[in-house]
Design an enzyme around this catalytic site. Structure first.
Site, PDB file in Angstrom:
ATOM      1  N   GLY A  64       0.817  -1.202   0.000  1.00 55.37           N
ATOM      2  CA  GLY A  64       0.000   0.000   0.000  1.00 55.37           C
ATOM      3  C   GLY A  64       0.854   1.257   0.000  1.00 55.37           C
ATOM      4  O   GLY A  64       2.032   1.237   0.373  1.00 55.37           O
ATOM      5  N   CYS A  65       0.255   2.352  -0.426  1.00 54.49           N
ATOM      6  CA  CYS A  65       1.014   3.597  -0.589  1.00 54.49           C
ATOM      7  C   CYS A  65       1.438   4.190   0.760  1.00 54.49           C
ATOM      8  O   CYS A  65       2.610   4.548   0.945  1.00 54.49           O
ATOM      9  CB  CYS A  65       0.205   4.597  -1.395  1.00 54.49           C
TER      10      CYS A  65
END
Lengths: 351, 351, 351, 351
Positions: B150-151
């Site tokens: 995930g970012c």
């Protein structure tokens, strides 16, 4: 009507003062001062002010005697250093002064020297009243010299105060304030960092350890807590024009260990129950700076991170209103015994 | 040339994968899948892709057999849940899969269930390799199923990892990550909160206690620290399209108590010395998300708050590149034994 | 490898040249010059360039002899006036020069004097080749001095050229170009008008009758039309960093009176069929500046307003790429006999 | 106090009406209607309205009888079609209606059908008064049904009207209006094109030949000119939340051939001398949308392009105020015989 002057009208806080005074039932703007644009009507400097009854008012050079003759109160929107010098001259001539610079905010001469250098009017420094009505309302009544608070300070202190005042925050862990500001906070003087192409579409922290609002936040948190508060304060620049968001973290004291989000929100809401410009959001809602844009409100949301054991408070203001010109007017209302909300009824501009 | 397919090409991560594959010397895009726009050429869905050699490639409906016939590897840019189902079908047919959803990121079934609900392919969950080469490079070689991170996780973990790996951060105080994301992180599906008029010119925290990236950050910090790490993670929405900034706070261990900013920066820089996509700024500089826009780099700056006794690390990435599609390509490069930087030489677009 | 220098590297066009050269297979950057930052490595001036192989290159003061010894070609990203002086010195020493200022763009001395004042190298003015390959490709081959076009000029001329070249636009009604530019077009020198708080969240026209790109547009339209063209050109400032949009209006000639949108688009597409950097959108689609961001492409859409009898063309470029540094590299490719697209394969960064 | 209701309060124009009514000395908000949020207090839908005295007002489902019992006037902020149906029911029950949709703006049934389809209350269509006081003040007095004008129409017509009314614009060349709108004009219903990541940092034209405001502009220009006016109208989407800028081009008539910029500005200023909400900038100044943000003002600047022989007028408004809710209140003031500026004293919010 109380006659007021705005000194340093060409900056953003100056223009914002004119906007607010134009809608104030008890103030009359009688003089505007601004070195760089002297001789021009206000409407030529700020075309949006052409829509007020003050558009034709001509910007003057600073002249203490002339100001004292035409106004009872002066708002100063000047760089620090210059503010102290001008304030001294105006106070001498019997005017009241509401100073929006940092010159009179710090009680400690040592702190002032460490962050700003030598003070230009040290004798006045201690007589000034810190212009945050929520913390210093009684001292403000009939004050001669008001030091309007810094923008980061306002958002952070209003957010953290209930945690400290109510004994919810562990003082050893202290207060961690991760703050985010719109670009207008840097003022209207051109600089590379404030250019649209630089500040737009990006975000960064700055002055991590040396921002000048730090000692001011420490001073006011100590005032609330009755003891020194360990503070980490990191400001960030955000691609928006107006607004400050302070996200505040604290470790709960034993007394607060069992609070859930609803309980925390309830405690904070009760703390601010009688404050006309502080609103607390219901549990589950968190504030956006857009919800206060253009208004003098401070909006607060809170949550408990049960998994990690931390209290989280988010506090938003419009940096040019509650963080500067609006709070200055609010403080003056208290000084003059006017209704505290006079002239500050602007509804937030959303979207 | 390795033949690759992009499933879920109509979202931002899908479009970004096409941009990166178009400049990759070892990958050939042979199929694009997207339910909502099936039948149209890519250039009609995304006019900017008309400038690549793939503009005329026609978007297809999903067909596992057809994909397996035309490509060796599939990138999945699908919602969680859907990703697991599609991945299972493609793996069965012998394809490698790089999944950009959350479906295979969590090692703990319990965590997955708590944040996402029932898993659609639990047998695969444990076989996936977490696609952050900086932490899992060796496991990635020749992997069949990669879970691209995930970012928020990428920015936070890359920033916090040196503090934990080098024993600089006190585990009892833990890691506090105040994270700021651009709006493209919310994807291309319309919602009120992502509208220009809502997300523009303002800032707010959200999902203070329940963001789905939280267990993923905890998992990877535990991996680095060799022990559970107390984590507070607060995401914020920022009016910019691309970029994540993680501002990370920790209390120093006894071993780190005497570090100053220069010393801290030096330790972090040494930690990342051989990483091709992590750059550490010199002492006194702090990163802006604009410095990595459009590129696969993570840029890190650090400082010590001596007065309060805290370590501060700021870490920035482009959420759609190092936070999604770029890191997915980087991971695939490792899987395939290609040079890790192949196709990822984009210089940041500044300003 | 051709050795190139960038003079004026601290401005946006200078930084953008470095970005493009870093990915160019036939150019090697051997020197960077910039008065205000001399002595610093490029990475200290522009941290995003730390990710290129040129991050450690040290910015030098200008020294014509040293430059001529280390490079074959100089790009000049200097203010007008200064550019002419520097160009003269470098040409004398045998270097080729690609000048991004306005100094060598106008053929008419009179026009130059009217808009810029006295010329600093009038003897060179007429020898320069106007660096828009779409209009002057043959003249560019092996040129010694190239005048890279202005940003507004590029968008407007590429949009209007087919109307004039194909005899579709009535010359008496002329060309009306309502142009919109991002703020980076104003450069990196701080000014009030370019501040985030001023240029953000608003839009306005400026220099309605006196913009310096006007005579340059007139010159190139006359070149295409073979006759003087009545031009109204109104520039506007838009709250975006990159991008120019030219919306172009013309009255149809008798020959064009019966064209519908599909017919107009077809004619324009045919006109640009062989141009590597001009793309024409299908009927019904209109371009956004976001579709070309970071790339050297010009994207064109067109429509016929049948009710009012007008032709409408919309043309977009990235002002720093096709409007400045990218077009300069494209022109140099032609000069040097390299493939025209060498080093210019950047896919637009969207979103 | 006149009791008013806002139907369709959840859209931007609805929220803006509440903001304006909250500060209006002669209106009392007694009911708010909104299908999607019925049952919630206003403050839950729009937290910024928690600062007004209407924050606790509960959103209701539509009930014509209940509304007629609680209010004298209804503002309708509904989609076209729905508006006509609701208006009919409320008028029947004796309420006055100010409709902000397009349902009652067009005098021509044929035009309505061509752009919107079948009308839902054709008998009412002709009885409505077009709510632009600058053009229809006398007709508005005591009107039962007011059609508040479209946002593009307001900016364009107020800018072009003096050229036509004073015989300065050549009707054969007509009026060319290149219009630019902020994204809030698209409303609060989510769509891909209005997303921050899509509409931000870019600009594009749209609906070049088919925008629904076109027949409305033509109708009002014809009203002013006393003859049909050839109109080209091209709308553009700009990355700002509020604001419309209309840049208007015309060829001078013989009578206007010798006007210079000062002369043109003087004529326009004289034309609007008595209008409380139209301000004309001095020669040499051009308006920015930021100069009217949040206010009901229209600001106009003008210039003559002597070289090409064209008149240029730039006109800006806040699309949600003078372009929608503010003008609706202004029109209602006229209808009710209140001072036209009542409740509309908001000073523009700048920056």
């Amino acid at each position: 009507m109380v006659r007021v002057a705005v000194v340093g009208v060409t900056g953003y806080t100056g223009a914002e003062l004119v906007r607010l005074i134009a809608g104030h039932p008890g103030l009359e703007l009688t003089a505007v001062v601004g070195r760089s644009e002297a001789g021009k009507p206000l409407a030529a400097v700020y075309p949006h002010l052409a829509t007020t009854r003050y558009g034709a008012l001509v910007v003057q050079a600073f002249d203490a005697a002339a100001l004292a003759a035409s106004a009872d109160v002066a708002f100063l929107g000047l760089p620090h250093g210059a503010a102290a010098e001008h304030a001294a001259q105006l106070l001498e001539r019997g005017m009241r002064v509401v100073d929006l610079s940092a010159d009179f905010r710090l009680r400690s001469e040592e702190d002032f020297r460490a962050f700003y250098g030598e003070h230009h009017a040290p004798s006045l420094q201690k007589s000034a009243v810190y212009g945050m009505p929520e913390l210093h309302r009684n001292e403000l009544r009939d004050a001669r010299l008001v030091a309007a608070p810094g923008c980061y300070v306002t958002a952070t202190v209003l957010g953290a105060a209930p945690l400290l005042a109510l004994g919810l925050a562990d003082l050893r862990a202290g207060i961690l304030a991760d703050c985010k500001s719109g670009v207008s906070g840097a003022g209207r003087t051109p600089s590379v960092g404030s250019l649209f192409a630089e500040a737009g579409e990006g975000m960064s922290p700055y002055k991590v350890d040396a921002h000048r609002h730090r000692p001011e936040i420490e001073q006011e948190l100590r005032h609330v807590a009755g003891a020194p508060v360990r503070l980490t304060f990191v400001p960030h620049l955000v691609p928006m024009t107006r607004g400050i968001l302070a996200t505040i973290y604290a470790d709960p004291t034993d007394a607060a260990r069992d609070l859930d989000t609803a309980g925390l929100v309830e405690r904070i809401a009760a703390h601010y129950e009688n404050e006309p410009f502080v609103r607390v959001l219901p549990p589950g809602q968190l504030p956006s700076t857009t919800m206060v844009r253009g208004s003098n409100f401070c909006l607060i949301g809170a949550a408990v991170d049960r998994r990690a054991g931390r209290l989280i408070v988010a506090s938003v203001i419009d940096n040019l209103v509650k963080g500067a010109s609006g709070q200055a007017v609010q403080a003056l209302n208290v000084v003059l015994g006017l209704p505290e909300t006079a002239g500050l009824g602007q509804v937030p501009l959303y979207p």
